[in-house]
Write a protein that holds these residues in place. Sequence first.
Motif, PDB file in Angstrom:
ATOM      1  N   ARG A   1       5.135   5.699  -2.596  1.00 48.66           N
ATOM      2  CA  ARG A   1       5.200   6.537  -1.394  1.00 48.66           C
ATOM      3  C   ARG A   1       5.298   8.001  -1.783  1.00 48.66           C
ATOM      4  O   ARG A   1       4.684   8.869  -1.138  1.00 48.66           O
ATOM      5  N   LEU A   2       6.052   8.308  -2.826  1.00 46.89           N
ATOM      6  CA  LEU A   2       6.138   9.683  -3.300  1.00 46.89           C
ATOM      7  C   LEU A   2       4.769  10.168  -3.768  1.00 46.89           C
ATOM      8  O   LEU A   2       4.385  11.316  -3.496  1.00 46.89           O
ATOM      9  N   LEU A   3       4.020   9.313  -4.425  1.00 44.02           N
ATOM     10  CA  LEU A   3       2.666   9.658  -4.848  1.00 44.02           C
ATOM     11  C   LEU A   3       1.784   9.994  -3.645  1.00 44.02           C
ATOM     12  O   LEU A   3       1.028  10.977  -3.662  1.00 44.02           O
TER      13      LEU A   3
ATOM     14  N   SER B   1      -7.539   4.500   3.029  1.00 41.78           N
ATOM     15  CA  SER B   1      -8.408   4.024   1.956  1.00 41.78           C
ATOM     16  C   SER B   1      -8.690   5.094   0.903  1.00 41.78           C
ATOM     17  O   SER B   1      -9.185   4.777  -0.184  1.00 41.78           O
ATOM     18  N   HIS B   2      -8.377   6.335   1.186  1.00 40.12           N
ATOM     19  CA  HIS B   2      -8.540   7.423   0.209  1.00 40.12           C
ATOM     20  C   HIS B   2      -7.652   7.205  -1.015  1.00 40.12           C
ATOM     21  O   HIS B   2      -8.027   7.557  -2.128  1.00 40.12           O
ATOM     22  N   PHE B   3      -6.505   6.597  -0.792  1.00 40.09           N
ATOM     23  CA  PHE B   3      -5.517   6.423  -1.858  1.00 40.09           C
ATOM     24  C   PHE B   3      -5.820   5.157  -2.649  1.00 40.09           C
ATOM     25  O   PHE B   3      -5.917   4.074  -2.076  1.00 40.09           O
ATOM     26  N   GLU B   4      -5.963   5.311  -3.942  1.00 41.33           N
ATOM     27  CA  GLU B   4      -6.220   4.167  -4.813  1.00 41.33           C
ATOM     28  C   GLU B   4      -4.889   3.712  -5.406  1.00 41.33           C
ATOM     29  O   GLU B   4      -4.481   4.169  -6.467  1.00 41.33           O
ATOM     30  N   LEU B   5      -4.218   2.841  -4.675  1.00 39.61           N
ATOM     31  CA  LEU B   5      -2.907   2.353  -5.094  1.00 39.61           C
ATOM     32  C   LEU B   5      -3.062   0.967  -5.719  1.00 39.61           C
ATOM     33  O   LEU B   5      -3.864   0.156  -5.241  1.00 39.61           O
ATOM     34  N   PRO B   6      -2.289   0.667  -6.762  1.00 36.29           N
ATOM     35  CA  PRO B   6      -2.419  -0.613  -7.467  1.00 36.29           C
ATOM     36  C   PRO B   6      -1.671  -1.754  -6.774  1.00 36.29           C
ATOM     37  O   PRO B   6      -0.920  -2.503  -7.397  1.00 36.29           O
ATOM     38  N   ILE B   7      -1.887  -1.869  -5.464  1.00 30.31           N
ATOM     39  CA  ILE B   7      -1.186  -2.869  -4.659  1.00 30.31           C
ATOM     40  C   ILE B   7      -2.157  -3.438  -3.633  1.00 30.31           C
ATOM     41  O   ILE B   7      -3.232  -2.891  -3.412  1.00 30.31           O
ATOM     42  N   THR B   8      -1.757  -4.520  -2.981  1.00 35.17           N
ATOM     43  CA  THR B   8      -2.615  -5.142  -1.971  1.00 35.17           C
ATOM     44  C   THR B   8      -2.703  -4.270  -0.723  1.00 35.17           C
ATOM     45  O   THR B   8      -1.871  -3.380  -0.496  1.00 35.17           O
ATOM     46  N   LYS B   9      -3.704  -4.550   0.094  1.00 37.74           N
ATOM     47  CA  LYS B   9      -3.893  -3.799   1.336  1.00 37.74           C
ATOM     48  C   LYS B   9      -2.678  -3.945   2.257  1.00 37.74           C
ATOM     49  O   LYS B   9      -2.235  -2.983   2.869  1.00 37.74           O
TER      50      LYS B   9
ATOM     51  N   THR C   1       0.429  -4.482   1.404  1.00 42.61           N
ATOM     52  CA  THR C   1       1.550  -3.711   0.868  1.00 42.61           C
ATOM     53  C   THR C   1       1.319  -2.217   1.084  1.00 42.61           C
ATOM     54  O   THR C   1       2.253  -1.474   1.390  1.00 42.61           O
ATOM     55  N   THR C   2       0.074  -1.790   0.962  1.00 46.27           N
ATOM     56  CA  THR C   2      -0.266  -0.390   1.260  1.00 46.27           C
ATOM     57  C   THR C   2       0.080  -0.074   2.710  1.00 46.27           C
ATOM     58  O   THR C   2       0.681   0.962   3.007  1.00 46.27           O
ATOM     59  N   THR C   3      -0.278  -0.965   3.611  1.00 45.46           N
ATOM     60  CA  THR C   3       0.037  -0.791   5.030  1.00 45.46           C
ATOM     61  C   THR C   3       1.544  -0.653   5.234  1.00 45.46           C
ATOM     62  O   THR C   3       2.009   0.194   5.997  1.00 45.46           O
TER      63      THR C   3
ATOM     64  N   VAL D   1       6.366   2.763   6.437  1.00 43.81           N
ATOM     65  CA  VAL D   1       7.665   3.339   6.069  1.00 43.81           C
ATOM     66  C   VAL D   1       7.591   4.863   6.131  1.00 43.81           C
ATOM     67  O   VAL D   1       8.489   5.509   6.682  1.00 43.81           O
ATOM     68  N   LEU D   2       6.528   5.446   5.601  1.00 43.52           N
ATOM     69  CA  LEU D   2       6.373   6.905   5.643  1.00 43.52           C
ATOM     70  C   LEU D   2       6.285   7.409   7.081  1.00 43.52           C
ATOM     71  O   LEU D   2       6.892   8.429   7.436  1.00 43.52           O
TER      72      LEU D   2
END
Length: 117
Positions: free
Chosen positions: A33-35, A50-58, A60-62, A67-68
């Motif tokens: 989240r800080l990233l 979708s702009h953010f390439e996070l190493p987690i599932t969709k 978990t990204t949601t 939370v943010l």
Amino acid sequence: MTTAAPNARALVHPAREEIRLEGVLHALADPLRLLVVRELASEDAELTCSHFELPITKSTTTHHFRVLREAGLVQQVYRGTAKVNVLRRADLDALFPGLLDSVLAAAAGQADRLGDA
């Protein structure tokens, strides 16, 4: 809590006066989240999830974006089928002067120190 618009796709956001320091700090305590917040601050623009390439599932990204949003760090709105995010810098700076800049500077320093930049 307030909503962005009175339709089925409106997302719930806290009003400025409802944003709490402990919620903001909790949201920022997670490295992913800080990233996201760091990138939103550096781009100073609306960015889709979708702009953010996070190493987690969709899913978990949601969760992380929810939370943010619920902590009052980001404003999310639908643009067509995409959700766009923008940092609520004005609200955060008004409520907690200097906090966001201090956290972002500390995170950048840590990333440089640890080679995570």
